[in-house]
Design a protein around this motif. Structure first.
Motif, PDB file in Angstrom:
ATOM      1  N   ARG A  35      69.124  40.656  81.000  1.00 32.62           N
ATOM      2  CA  ARG A  35      69.125  42.085  81.324  1.00 32.62           C
ATOM      3  C   ARG A  35      67.862  42.746  80.745  1.00 32.62           C
ATOM      4  O   ARG A  35      67.295  42.251  79.768  1.00 32.62           O
ATOM      5  N   PRO A  36      67.419  43.854  81.319  1.00 30.64           N
ATOM      6  CA  PRO A  36      66.302  44.597  80.720  1.00 30.64           C
ATOM      7  C   PRO A  36      66.572  44.877  79.245  1.00 30.64           C
ATOM      8  O   PRO A  36      67.644  45.360  78.870  1.00 30.64           O
ATOM      9  N   GLY A  37      65.624  44.500  78.412  1.00 34.39           N
ATOM     10  CA  GLY A  37      65.807  44.643  76.974  1.00 34.39           C
ATOM     11  C   GLY A  37      66.398  43.423  76.313  1.00 34.39           C
ATOM     12  O   GLY A  37      66.404  43.309  75.087  1.00 34.39           O
ATOM     13  N   GLY A  38      66.908  42.473  77.120  1.00 32.36           N
ATOM     14  CA  GLY A  38      67.480  41.252  76.568  1.00 32.36           C
ATOM     15  C   GLY A  38      66.397  40.294  76.103  1.00 32.36           C
ATOM     16  O   GLY A  38      65.240  40.366  76.526  1.00 32.36           O
ATOM     17  N   GLU A  39      66.788  39.349  75.242  1.00 33.65           N
ATOM     18  CA  GLU A  39      65.804  38.455  74.638  1.00 33.65           C
ATOM     19  C   GLU A  39      65.149  37.506  75.641  1.00 33.65           C
ATOM     20  O   GLU A  39      64.055  36.991  75.387  1.00 33.65           O
ATOM     21  N   LEU A  40      65.782  37.273  76.804  1.00 32.18           N
ATOM     22  CA  LEU A  40      65.219  36.366  77.798  1.00 32.18           C
ATOM     23  C   LEU A  40      64.928  37.085  79.118  1.00 32.18           C
ATOM     24  O   LEU A  40      64.915  36.474  80.183  1.00 32.18           O
ATOM     25  N   HIS A  41      64.681  38.387  79.033  1.00 35.79           N
ATOM     26  CA  HIS A  41      64.389  39.153  80.249  1.00 35.79           C
ATOM     27  C   HIS A  41      63.001  38.803  80.787  1.00 35.79           C
ATOM     28  O   HIS A  41      62.028  38.753  80.048  1.00 35.79           O
ATOM     29  N   ASP A  42      62.937  38.554  82.101  1.00 37.89           N
ATOM     30  CA  ASP A  42      61.665  38.270  82.774  1.00 37.89           C
ATOM     31  C   ASP A  42      61.770  38.828  84.185  1.00 37.89           C
ATOM     32  O   ASP A  42      62.224  38.145  85.110  1.00 37.89           O
ATOM     33  N   ALA A  43      61.373  40.081  84.346  1.00 37.60           N
ATOM     34  CA  ALA A  43      61.521  40.751  85.641  1.00 37.60           C
ATOM     35  C   ALA A  43      60.745  40.031  86.735  1.00 37.60           C
ATOM     36  O   ALA A  43      61.247  39.849  87.854  1.00 37.60           O
ATOM     37  N   GLY A  44      59.527  39.582  86.422  1.00 39.06           N
ATOM     38  CA  GLY A  44      58.726  38.894  87.427  1.00 39.06           C
ATOM     39  C   GLY A  44      59.331  37.578  87.857  1.00 39.06           C
ATOM     40  O   GLY A  44      59.311  37.222  89.044  1.00 39.06           O
ATOM     41  N   GLY A  45      59.888  36.849  86.896  1.00 38.17           N
ATOM     42  CA  GLY A  45      60.523  35.574  87.227  1.00 38.17           C
ATOM     43  C   GLY A  45      61.745  35.761  88.102  1.00 38.17           C
ATOM     44  O   GLY A  45      61.990  34.985  89.038  1.00 38.17           O
ATOM     45  N   LEU A  46      62.531  36.801  87.819  1.00 34.79           N
ATOM     46  CA  LEU A  46      63.716  37.087  88.627  1.00 34.79           C
ATOM     47  C   LEU A  46      63.320  37.458  90.050  1.00 34.79           C
ATOM     48  O   LEU A  46      63.937  36.980  91.022  1.00 34.79           O
ATOM     49  N   ILE A  47      62.286  38.276  90.197  1.00 36.24           N
ATOM     50  CA  ILE A  47      61.821  38.663  91.526  1.00 36.24           C
ATOM     51  C   ILE A  47      61.343  37.435  92.301  1.00 36.24           C
ATOM     52  O   ILE A  47      61.652  37.269  93.484  1.00 36.24           O
ATOM     53  N   ALA A  48      60.611  36.554  91.628  1.00 33.68           N
ATOM     54  CA  ALA A  48      60.112  35.343  92.290  1.00 33.68           C
ATOM     55  C   ALA A  48      61.269  34.484  92.790  1.00 33.68           C
ATOM     56  O   ALA A  48      61.245  33.976  93.918  1.00 33.68           O
ATOM     57  N   PHE A  49      62.290  34.329  91.959  1.00 30.08           N
ATOM     58  CA  PHE A  49      63.448  33.520  92.350  1.00 30.08           C
ATOM     59  C   PHE A  49      64.151  34.138  93.559  1.00 30.08           C
ATOM     60  O   PHE A  49      64.462  33.443  94.539  1.00 30.08           O
ATOM     61  N   CYS A  50      64.417  35.427  93.490  1.00 29.38           N
ATOM     62  CA  CYS A  50      65.133  36.098  94.579  1.00 29.38           C
ATOM     63  C   CYS A  50      64.338  36.030  95.878  1.00 29.38           C
ATOM     64  O   CYS A  50      64.905  35.795  96.955  1.00 29.38           O
ATOM     65  N   ASP A  51      63.028  36.228  95.808  1.00 28.05           N
ATOM     66  CA  ASP A  51      62.193  36.139  97.010  1.00 28.05           C
ATOM     67  C   ASP A  51      62.258  34.747  97.619  1.00 28.05           C
ATOM     68  O   ASP A  51      62.329  34.588  98.843  1.00 28.05           O
ATOM     69  N   GLU A  52      62.249  33.719  96.762  1.00 26.44           N
ATOM     70  CA  GLU A  52      62.272  32.343  97.274  1.00 26.44           C
ATOM     71  C   GLU A  52      63.630  32.019  97.892  1.00 26.44           C
ATOM     72  O   GLU A  52      63.703  31.319  98.910  1.00 26.44           O
ATOM     73  N   ILE A  53      64.704  32.503  97.295  1.00 31.50           N
ATOM     74  CA  ILE A  53      66.033  32.305  97.883  1.00 31.50           C
ATOM     75  C   ILE A  53      66.081  32.921  99.274  1.00 31.50           C
ATOM     76  O   ILE A  53      66.556  32.295 100.249  1.00 31.50           O
ATOM     77  N   LYS A  54      65.597  34.125  99.405  1.00 36.02           N
ATOM     78  CA  LYS A  54      65.620  34.812 100.702  1.00 36.02           C
ATOM     79  C   LYS A  54      64.781  34.057 101.723  1.00 36.02           C
ATOM     80  O   LYS A  54      65.144  33.969 102.903  1.00 36.02           O
ATOM     81  N   SER A  55      63.674  33.499 101.294  1.00 36.90           N
ATOM     82  CA  SER A  55      62.784  32.781 102.203  1.00 36.90           C
ATOM     83  C   SER A  55      63.346  31.422 102.603  1.00 36.90           C
ATOM     84  O   SER A  55      63.228  31.004 103.761  1.00 36.90           O
ATOM     85  N   ALA A  56      63.977  30.714 101.649  1.00 37.49           N
ATOM     86  CA  ALA A  56      64.408  29.333 101.882  1.00 37.49           C
ATOM     87  C   ALA A  56      65.863  29.201 102.308  1.00 37.49           C
ATOM     88  O   ALA A  56      66.302  28.095 102.646  1.00 37.49           O
ATOM     89  N   CYS A  57      66.618  30.288 102.301  1.00 38.73           N
ATOM     90  CA  CYS A  57      68.056  30.211 102.601  1.00 38.73           C
ATOM     91  C   CYS A  57      68.284  29.593 103.975  1.00 38.73           C
ATOM     92  O   CYS A  57      67.766  30.084 104.990  1.00 38.73           O
ATOM     93  N   PRO A  58      69.032  28.503 104.069  1.00 41.48           N
ATOM     94  CA  PRO A  58      69.233  27.830 105.360  1.00 41.48           C
ATOM     95  C   PRO A  58      70.152  28.627 106.290  1.00 41.48           C
ATOM     96  O   PRO A  58      70.904  29.504 105.850  1.00 41.48           O
ATOM     97  N   GLU A  59      70.101  28.296 107.561  1.00 41.86           N
ATOM     98  CA  GLU A  59      70.837  29.054 108.567  1.00 41.86           C
ATOM     99  C   GLU A  59      72.340  28.959 108.398  1.00 41.86           C
ATOM    100  O   GLU A  59      73.076  29.860 108.805  1.00 41.86           O
ATOM    101  N   ASN A  60      72.824  27.874 107.822  1.00 41.55           N
ATOM    102  CA  ASN A  60      74.268  27.704 107.681  1.00 41.55           C
ATOM    103  C   ASN A  60      74.840  28.478 106.499  1.00 41.55           C
ATOM    104  O   ASN A  60      76.063  28.468 106.278  1.00 41.55           O
ATOM    105  N   VAL A  61      73.997  29.148 105.729  1.00 39.75           N
ATOM    106  CA  VAL A  61      74.429  29.865 104.534  1.00 39.75           C
ATOM    107  C   VAL A  61      74.333  31.364 104.771  1.00 39.75           C
ATOM    108  O   VAL A  61      73.291  31.870 105.205  1.00 39.75           O
ATOM    109  N   MET A  62      75.421  32.076 104.493  1.00 34.23           N
ATOM    110  CA  MET A  62      75.432  33.538 104.600  1.00 34.23           C
ATOM    111  C   MET A  62      74.969  34.133 103.270  1.00 34.23           C
ATOM    112  O   MET A  62      75.639  33.973 102.247  1.00 34.23           O
ATOM    113  N   LEU A  63      73.805  34.780 103.268  1.00 34.78           N
ATOM    114  CA  LEU A  63      73.231  35.331 102.057  1.00 34.78           C
ATOM    115  C   LEU A  63      73.727  36.759 101.830  1.00 34.78           C
ATOM    116  O   LEU A  63      73.669  37.600 102.739  1.00 34.78           O
ATOM    117  N   HIS A  64      74.198  37.018 100.621  1.00 28.75           N
ATOM    118  CA  HIS A  64      74.674  38.347 100.235  1.00 28.75           C
ATOM    119  C   HIS A  64      73.809  38.833  99.069  1.00 28.75           C
ATOM    120  O   HIS A  64      74.168  38.649  97.889  1.00 28.75           O
TER     121      HIS A  64
END
Length: 410
Positions: A350-379
């Motif tokens: 979380r913001p302010g947490g000892e392992l917070h990395d906003a850029g890393g989280l954004i990178a992960f989420c962007d890659e999930i959205k890009s790589a999510c296969p057609e058989n998977v419903m992304l929420h």
């Protein structure tokens, strides 16, 4: 009380005295014994209930072929396949209630395959000269196996090894008498998580799912827990899975506490509906009292306790994990819903947490959205995985699946 029958397996050509002693202890405690010989070259002092020829044939071969291979490893793998097949057949026929296998490295290698063939809840004991050894990779250990060191017993009986053998004999018989096997009277949900300090959804979801008529089993995703989860998922034991802590995928990629290369694949192969979320995807767990794997040296870490430490992944590595998760889900044969909490995936990020990395989280989420296969419903959702809104979304999807017949409860 109905007498319980224990399968006693080992190489009766070299371990006859020890295996006979195990059998005698079990019988003296009121149990029955069914003996299985997994020898190749020699013969037992007297016939066993399951002969080495029976075992080799169950392994798709013969003793003669095992001998002619000229290689002890090849020969014992024949016997391992056969002993696993015979043990499962005996259990399904109601002829055994538990198993105990004795051996050195050769016998232990076989014992792991034999025990892995039996369902969770069947008492499984291995008496081994290499119990708890780093020779045994975690992915080879059946999820509910018990082991005891065969101390001082490599050759012949003595008072030291009898202490180990008698404990093991009493333990397997006691377990067979006491075990409360899974009832399967309610449809079972498999859920992965960590403790409440880092992931909290189970506190809300477990009672909510139980109120809907389901039984919920929560697996601690620290390697062995994931192995147990995958084993049951592969059997089709779950009506659905809430696999919300797939960190073992990251562990496997980056040298942490792996649950095996097949993590996040067996539910899909068995046709089990899956709700997925990336809890703790950004961390790699390793043994806290050892030096970190070379690729994790110099990382920001969190020492959870003296046993376990977590290291953070960088943005590039998080993209690698995202692609791996999506690739594993692409082979699923039943519906998959991937919940993506863009507010964070463990309490420490979380913001302010000892392992917070906003850029890393954004990178992960962007890659999930890009790589999510057609058989998977992304929420994709703005919330944190530990927010109430995350649980609300998961239950809403699950309720839709119940209403539409995706989850039948059979």
């Amino acid at each position: 009380m109905t007498k319980k029958t224990i399968l006693v397996a080992g190489t009766y050509d070299t371990k006859d005295d020890e295996l006979t002693y195990l059998s005698d202890v079990i019988r003296a405690q009121g149990g029955n014994v069914l003996s299985m010989d997994v020898s190749v070259l020699g013969d037992p002092s007297k016939p066993t209930d399951v002969s080495k020829h029976d075992v080799a044939e169950a392994g798709g071969s013969s003793i003669q072929q095992a001998i002619e291979s000229g290689d002890e490893n090849t020969a014992m793998q024949i016997m391992a396949r056969g002993s696993a097949a015979k043990a499962l057949a005996l259990y399904r026929a109601g002829q055994i209630d538990g198993v105990i296998v004795l051996g050195g490295t050769m016998g232990t290698d076989l014992a792991l395959d034999l025990c892995a063939a039996l369902p969770v809840g069947v008492p499984k004991y291995v008496v081994s000269t290499v119990s708890f050894s780093p020779l045994i990779p975690p992915e080879r250990l059946p999820s509910d196996v018990q082991m005891i060191l065969w101390a001082g017993g490599l050759f012949g009986l003595n008072s030291i090894c009898k202490a180990s053998l008698s404990q093991a004999a009493g333990a397997v018989l006691g377990a067979a008498r006491a075990v409360e096997a899974p009832k399967r009277d309610r449809p079972l949900i498999g859920m992965t998580s960590f403790g409440k300090t880092v992931l909290r959804y189970m506190v809300t979801l477990k009672p909510a799912l139980e109120a809907r008529g389901f039984e919920v089993a929560v697996f601690h995703a620290t390697g062995m827990g994931g192995r147990a989860f995958e084993s049951l998922a592969g059997e089709g034991a779950f009506a659905a899975v809430f696999d919300f802590a797939p960190q073992e995928v990251s562990n496997h990629i980056f040298g942490g506490l792996s649950a095996g290369a097949d993590r996040m694949t067996n539910a899909g192969k068995s046709g089990t509906p899956q709700l997925i979320a990336p809890g703790c995807y950004d961390l790699v767990d390793f043994v806290g009292w050892q030096d970190p794997p070379q690729q994790l040296v110099g990382r920001e870490t969190h020492a959870h306790n003296r046993l376990l430490t977590s290291a953070m992944l960088d943005a590039v590595e998080r993209r690698t994990v995202a692609r791996a998760i999506c690739d594993k889900l692409s082979g699923a044969t039943a519906p998959v819903a991937l919940l993506l909490p863009q507010g964070g995936c463990n309490e420490w990020d979380r913001p302010g947490g000892e392992l917070h990395d906003a850029g890393g989280l954004i990178a992960f989420c962007d890659e999930i959205k890009s790589a999510c296969p057609e058989n998977v419903m992304l929420h994709a959702m703005p919330d944190h995985i530990n927010d109430a809104a995350f649980c609300d979304r998961a239950l809403a999807i699950f309720d839709e699946w119940i209403a539409s017949g995706v989850v039948t409860g059979k």
